[in-house]
Design a protein around this motif. Structure first.
Motif, PDB file in Angstrom:
ATOM      1  N   LEU A  26       0.932  -1.269   0.115  1.00 54.30           N
ATOM      2  CA  LEU A  26      -0.057   0.028   0.004  1.00 54.30           C
ATOM      3  C   LEU A  26       0.975   1.345   0.067  1.00 54.30           C
ATOM      4  CD1 LEU A  26      -2.736   1.300   0.220  1.00 54.30           C
ATOM      5  CD2 LEU A  26      -2.555   1.307   2.765  1.00 54.30           C
TER       6      LEU A  26
ATOM      7  N   LEU B 236       0.760   5.334   0.273  1.00 54.67           N
ATOM      8  CA  LEU B 236      -0.004   6.445   0.625  1.00 54.67           C
ATOM      9  C   LEU B 236       0.632   7.655  -0.281  1.00 54.67           C
ATOM     10  CD1 LEU B 236       0.137   5.578   4.451  1.00 54.67           C
ATOM     11  CD2 LEU B 236      -1.530   5.145   2.651  1.00 54.67           C
TER      12      LEU B 236
ATOM     13  N   LEU C 177      -4.381  10.325   5.164  1.00 54.86           N
ATOM     14  CA  LEU C 177      -4.478  10.050   6.427  1.00 54.86           C
ATOM     15  C   LEU C 177      -4.457  11.315   7.307  1.00 54.86           C
ATOM     16  CD1 LEU C 177      -3.800   7.387   5.213  1.00 54.86           C
ATOM     17  CD2 LEU C 177      -2.688   6.825   7.315  1.00 54.86           C
TER      18      LEU C 177
ATOM     19  N   TYR D 274      -7.374   6.338   6.778  1.00 55.18           N
ATOM     20  CA  TYR D 274      -6.670   5.884   7.965  1.00 55.18           C
ATOM     21  C   TYR D 274      -7.296   4.173   8.080  1.00 55.18           C
ATOM     22  CZ  TYR D 274      -6.655   4.964  13.069  1.00 55.18           C
ATOM     23  OH  TYR D 274      -6.498   4.114  14.181  1.00 55.18           O
TER      24      TYR D 274
ATOM     25  N   ALA E  21      -5.425   2.067   5.750  1.00 58.16           N
ATOM     26  CA  ALA E  21      -3.914   1.881   6.387  1.00 58.16           C
ATOM     27  C   ALA E  21      -3.809   0.808   7.612  1.00 58.16           C
ATOM     28  CB  ALA E  21      -3.294   3.158   6.554  1.00 58.16           C
ATOM     29  N   ARG E  22      -4.902   1.025   8.552  1.00 58.53           N
ATOM     30  CA  ARG E  22      -4.755   0.184   9.741  1.00 58.53           C
ATOM     31  C   ARG E  22      -5.241  -0.977   9.236  1.00 58.53           C
ATOM     32  NH1 ARG E  22      -2.825   0.785  13.971  1.00 58.53           N
ATOM     33  NH2 ARG E  22      -4.362  -0.565  15.049  1.00 58.53           N
TER      34      ARG E  22
ATOM     35  N   VAL F 295       3.285  -1.207   4.097  1.00 63.76           N
ATOM     36  CA  VAL F 295       2.696   0.309   3.770  1.00 63.76           C
ATOM     37  C   VAL F 295       3.826   1.108   3.547  1.00 63.76           C
ATOM     38  CG1 VAL F 295       1.386   2.059   4.560  1.00 63.76           C
ATOM     39  CG2 VAL F 295       0.589  -0.216   5.308  1.00 63.76           C
TER      40      VAL F 295
END
Length: 296
Positions: A21, A23, A104, A110, A113-114, A123
């Motif tokens: 992932l 970001l 985020l 968020y 990502a969690r 990540v």
């Protein structure tokens, strides 16, 4: 004088984009703030999770990129999290972007990502534009200790309740705010936090970028802060440190004396409470003596 290129003629070669992932930070206004690494990731992504497909489509078109887009807004973040875990597990590259800025930060990414972290999958942050950091740079206020609060409640009573919890702090505060609520929020800040130095920044990196600086009460009355248009970040400087009371000083010294000799305990409390060391040392000796007599 020879003309110089706008950017270096050569750049480090791109690294392989491995499954995980990503970001990805995107411009908050000026499209030239897109990073080379962000472009590498978006070009390699099997899917890009986005808040608004229309916004991200325009961004990708500006750089000649195409990608599969899937929604990740407040209503679709749970499903987007499942998609991300499934795809990354299958060996795919998943990128996540917000409409503008760094994911985020006050957006639904968020949840994704969690979920990916909980699944033990990689990540990777791709740094870039951030209205939070841009506002701090522009405000001209201390940036060594900062608390980001995001959006305050829309109603005054609830807003004041939140601000009251922030009042004792000794750090610079950063808020997001909307134009229609800005003046009322500034008034509430002045009432609860005190008339601190502050800055209202607007349309960061865009053509009409603006920073209005002054005290909170001055800003609340400034015509430029009456329902302005655009994205707004408010930066409020730290308040004056409140003098610690005798009970707080004694409690801090007692705790420190449980670990340290009087001189070191006094030095630690001096730094923590911003008080002169010498009287603290004398008080530490007195407390230690009283404690020893009590045991006897």
């Amino acid at each position: 004088m020879t003309d110089r290129p706008l950017f270096p003629p050569t750049a480090p070669p791109p690294r392989p984009v491995t499954p995980g992932l990503y970001l990805v930070s995107t411009p908050i206004g000026n499209l030239r703030d897109m990073t080379l690494r962000a472009l590498d990731v978006l070009a390699a992504a099997d899917v890009v999770l986005v808040e608004d497909t229309r916004v991200t489509t325009r961004l990708l078109s500006a750089y000649g990129l195409k990608a599969r887009l899937e929604r990740c807004d407040d209503h679709a973040s749970a499903r987007a999290a499942e998609t991300a875990v499934e795809r990354i597990t299958a060996g795919e590259v998943v990128a996540l972007v917000s409409d503008a800025g760094t994911p985020l930060v006050s957006d639904p990414g968020y949840v994704v990502a969690r979920a990916v972290i909980a699944a033990g999958l990689p990540v990777h942050p791709i740094p870039g534009a951030s209205s939070l950091l841009a506002a701090l740079c522009l405000a001209g206020l201390p940036a060594d200790r900062v608390l980001f609060e995001g959006f305050l409640p829309p109603r005054s009573a609830a807003r004041k309740t939140v601000l009251e919890t922030l009042r004792p702090g000794r750090q610079t505060l950063v808020f997001f705010e909307s134009g229609p609520r800005l003046a009322d929020s500034l008034k509430d800040m002045a009432e609860v936090l005190g008339d601190r130095s502050a800055a209202v920044t607007r349309e960061l990196t865009k053509l009409y970028e603006e920073a209005v600086r002054g005290t909170l009460s001055d800003l609340a009355a400034d015509p430029r802060c009456q329902a302005p248009k655009g994205e707004i970040v408010v930066v409020v400087g730290p308040g004056e440190a409140e003098q610690a009371g005798e009970a707080e000083i004694d409690a801090a010294l007692a705790e420190a004396l449980g670990r340290l000799p009087p001189g070191e305990a006094a030095a630690e409390v001096s730094r923590a409470l911003n008080l002169p060391r010498k009287p603290l040392y004398q008080r530490a000796l007195s407390l230690k003596s009283s404690a020893l007599k009590g045991r006897g």
